[in-house]
Design an enzyme around this catalytic site. Sequence first.
Site, PDB file in Angstrom:
ATOM      1  N   GLU A   2     -27.910 -22.168  15.941  1.00 17.72           N
ATOM      2  CA  GLU A   2     -26.774 -22.812  15.297  1.00 17.72           C
ATOM      3  C   GLU A   2     -25.501 -22.607  16.120  1.00 17.72           C
ATOM      4  O   GLU A   2     -25.472 -21.834  17.084  1.00 17.72           O
ATOM      5  CB  GLU A   2     -26.593 -22.254  13.884  1.00 17.72           C
ATOM      6  CG  GLU A   2     -27.697 -22.662  12.916  1.00 17.72           C
ATOM      7  CD  GLU A   2     -27.602 -24.119  12.467  1.00 17.72           C
ATOM      8  OE1 GLU A   2     -26.697 -24.834  12.940  1.00 17.72           O
ATOM      9  OE2 GLU A   2     -28.425 -24.526  11.638  1.00 17.72           O
ATOM     10  N   ILE A  18     -24.207 -35.658   9.802  1.00 17.64           N
ATOM     11  CA  ILE A  18     -25.288 -35.105  10.623  1.00 17.64           C
ATOM     12  C   ILE A  18     -25.817 -33.844   9.938  1.00 17.64           C
ATOM     13  O   ILE A  18     -25.040 -32.947   9.599  1.00 17.64           O
ATOM     14  CB  ILE A  18     -24.796 -34.776  12.039  1.00 17.64           C
ATOM     15  CG1 ILE A  18     -24.252 -36.038  12.707  1.00 17.64           C
ATOM     16  CG2 ILE A  18     -25.919 -34.169  12.879  1.00 17.64           C
ATOM     17  CD1 ILE A  18     -23.620 -35.794  14.061  1.00 17.64           C
ATOM     18  N   HIS A  19     -27.135 -33.775   9.745  1.00 13.31           N
ATOM     19  CA  HIS A  19     -27.765 -32.632   9.093  1.00 13.31           C
ATOM     20  C   HIS A  19     -28.907 -32.093   9.947  1.00 13.31           C
ATOM     21  O   HIS A  19     -29.422 -32.777  10.838  1.00 13.31           O
ATOM     22  CB  HIS A  19     -28.303 -33.027   7.714  1.00 13.31           C
ATOM     23  CG  HIS A  19     -27.245 -33.306   6.706  1.00 13.31           C
ATOM     24  ND1 HIS A  19     -26.596 -32.316   5.998  1.00 13.31           N
ATOM     25  CD2 HIS A  19     -26.705 -34.480   6.288  1.00 13.31           C
ATOM     26  CE1 HIS A  19     -25.705 -32.865   5.190  1.00 13.31           C
ATOM     27  NE2 HIS A  19     -25.750 -34.169   5.343  1.00 13.31           N
ATOM     28  N   ARG A  20     -29.315 -30.876   9.636  1.00 13.25           N
ATOM     29  CA  ARG A  20     -30.446 -30.226  10.307  1.00 13.25           C
ATOM     30  C   ARG A  20     -31.733 -30.788   9.724  1.00 13.25           C
ATOM     31  O   ARG A  20     -32.026 -30.609   8.538  1.00 13.25           O
ATOM     32  CB  ARG A  20     -30.350 -28.724  10.063  1.00 13.25           C
ATOM     33  CG  ARG A  20     -31.239 -27.854  10.914  1.00 13.25           C
ATOM     34  CD  ARG A  20     -30.796 -26.414  10.771  1.00 13.25           C
ATOM     35  NE  ARG A  20     -31.436 -25.717   9.651  1.00 13.25           N
ATOM     36  CZ  ARG A  20     -30.970 -24.588   9.119  1.00 13.25           C
ATOM     37  NH1 ARG A  20     -29.859 -24.048   9.584  1.00 13.25           N
ATOM     38  NH2 ARG A  20     -31.616 -24.005   8.133  1.00 13.25           N
ATOM     39  N   GLU A  23     -17.108 -42.820   6.930  1.00 15.08           N
ATOM     40  CA  GLU A  23     -16.624 -42.448   8.268  1.00 15.08           C
ATOM     41  C   GLU A  23     -16.974 -43.465   9.343  1.00 15.08           C
ATOM     42  O   GLU A  23     -16.381 -43.440  10.431  1.00 15.08           O
ATOM     43  CB  GLU A  23     -17.191 -41.077   8.650  1.00 15.08           C
ATOM     44  CG  GLU A  23     -16.611 -39.911   7.861  1.00 15.08           C
ATOM     45  CD  GLU A  23     -17.325 -39.669   6.544  1.00 15.08           C
ATOM     46  OE1 GLU A  23     -16.971 -38.704   5.845  1.00 15.08           O
ATOM     47  OE2 GLU A  23     -18.239 -40.462   6.208  1.00 15.08           O
ATOM     48  N   ASP A  66     -21.764 -42.706   2.791  1.00 18.97           N
ATOM     49  CA  ASP A  66     -21.322 -41.591   3.618  1.00 18.97           C
ATOM     50  C   ASP A  66     -22.304 -41.423   4.766  1.00 18.97           C
ATOM     51  O   ASP A  66     -23.505 -41.685   4.612  1.00 18.97           O
ATOM     52  CB  ASP A  66     -21.259 -40.302   2.803  1.00 18.97           C
ATOM     53  CG  ASP A  66     -20.622 -39.160   3.593  1.00 18.97           C
ATOM     54  OD1 ASP A  66     -19.389 -39.172   3.729  1.00 18.97           O
ATOM     55  OD2 ASP A  66     -21.354 -38.284   4.079  1.00 18.97           O
TER      56      ASP A  66
END
Length: 490
Positions: free
Chosen positions: A287, A166-168, A231, A163
């Site tokens: 955010e 996109i993460h912080r 993806e 997988d």
Amino acid sequence: MQEQVHDLRSALALLKELPGALAETDVPVNPAAELAGVYRYVGAGGTVARPTKEGPAMLFRSVQGFPDAQVVIGVLASRRRVAALLDCPAERLGWRLRECVSAPVPPVVTEDAPCHEVVHLASEEGFDLNRLIPAPTNTPEDAGPYITMGMCYARHPDTGASDITIHRLCIQSRDTLSIYFTPGARHIGAMADRAEALGQPLPISISIGVDPAIEIAACFEPPTTPLGYDELAIAGALRGRPVELCRCLTVPERAIANAEFVIEGEVVPGARVQEDQNTHTGHAMPEFPGYTGPACSECRLIRVKAVTHRRNPILQTCIGPSEEHVSMAGIPTEASILDMVERAMPGRLLNVYCAPPGGGKLMAVLQFKKTAPSDEGRQRQAALLAFSAFSELKHIFLVDEDVDPFDLSDVLWAMNTRFQGDMDVVPIPGVRCHPLDPSNDPVMSPAIRDYGIACKTIFDCTVPFDQKARFQRSHFMETDPKHWLPDEDI
């Protein structure tokens, strides 16, 4: 045009050819708040505090403290730019992505890896993420330098299914990052949980500065891309060729072969970190809803094993609430909604727009066509399907086929002339929505039972089918204005 773009550098080369698409500067800039502060005025848009606007992407060629690196921001901060980079009309992007989900092209592994041109091992003396990665802070309140455009790639410990998400990511020390997993919302979070239950670290790669097709594809979510759907195969379909991966040097994982930077590491089992442990500001970073999120006290920890990069690398970044987030989150959501509704009632949903006021997540405009008396009421069913396709949606505006869903002035015109509040508001209270919406809090209303629960709402701005004759827009003579203004772009 599609054949030209295969990585970040070719994407920037294309933008240079498009008038007003890329601004470049050699004036030195501090990545600590100044860089984002500049771009706020140039082209951030989205839910960024005004004044801001939609403008060009911006390449900073002189970044203080990083003589060999550059930083680019806002590559996707315009739907028109996304359309050019994906070689697709802007109003058809959702439909194009839907087609690619149905015809995936899986990635392949290559031995040719430009991202390995320069290698830094964490075991080496002097290794320091703070000196290797020119990660900006968006504001002076940020918890630390953030990697906002890192493509996190991992595999499930049991199934091996990959997988990308996109993460912080916040730089915490010379060799550690914090990673924030939205509870229950991302597959890599579930993979890290499973690895932790097994007492194992989760190998992970973070590729920064890649083909925009990968960045858009990485933002798909369930049910469109369930656990086990890679993806990267959507990005392959967009380009008509597989995404090329390479084997990492220090962990058993893969990364984007032509990325500008790659961070290799492991999510450490049992380790938790206070996100703002180095600054104690109480804040994380801005955010997508337009507010600075609170620092998380339970971020997972990534132990970095290596950083590799291309020569003279370009770090890609974004401002959290900018139009760039609208593009990345919103366009895949449009595709998901189109797919869900098209399966249930083919031909009636003409288009979807996840507009900037919702950051690409909280708001959608559905353009619906009623062709028979039996279609009355189906527009609201389409909205319910949209809510089920994307749980983070909060507000849906339904409009007729004569209203441009991409023009919010036209949408509000429909609301003002075709909508009655006592009949056309459909509230759905007590539904789990997005935890970063600060109004989803029990202090707002006793009806909100827990943080992150909200009232989803449908605003039906469509004309009842039996009254369509009363709501005909004014008809104007068809002309070719270029006869009078031949040099204007009309």
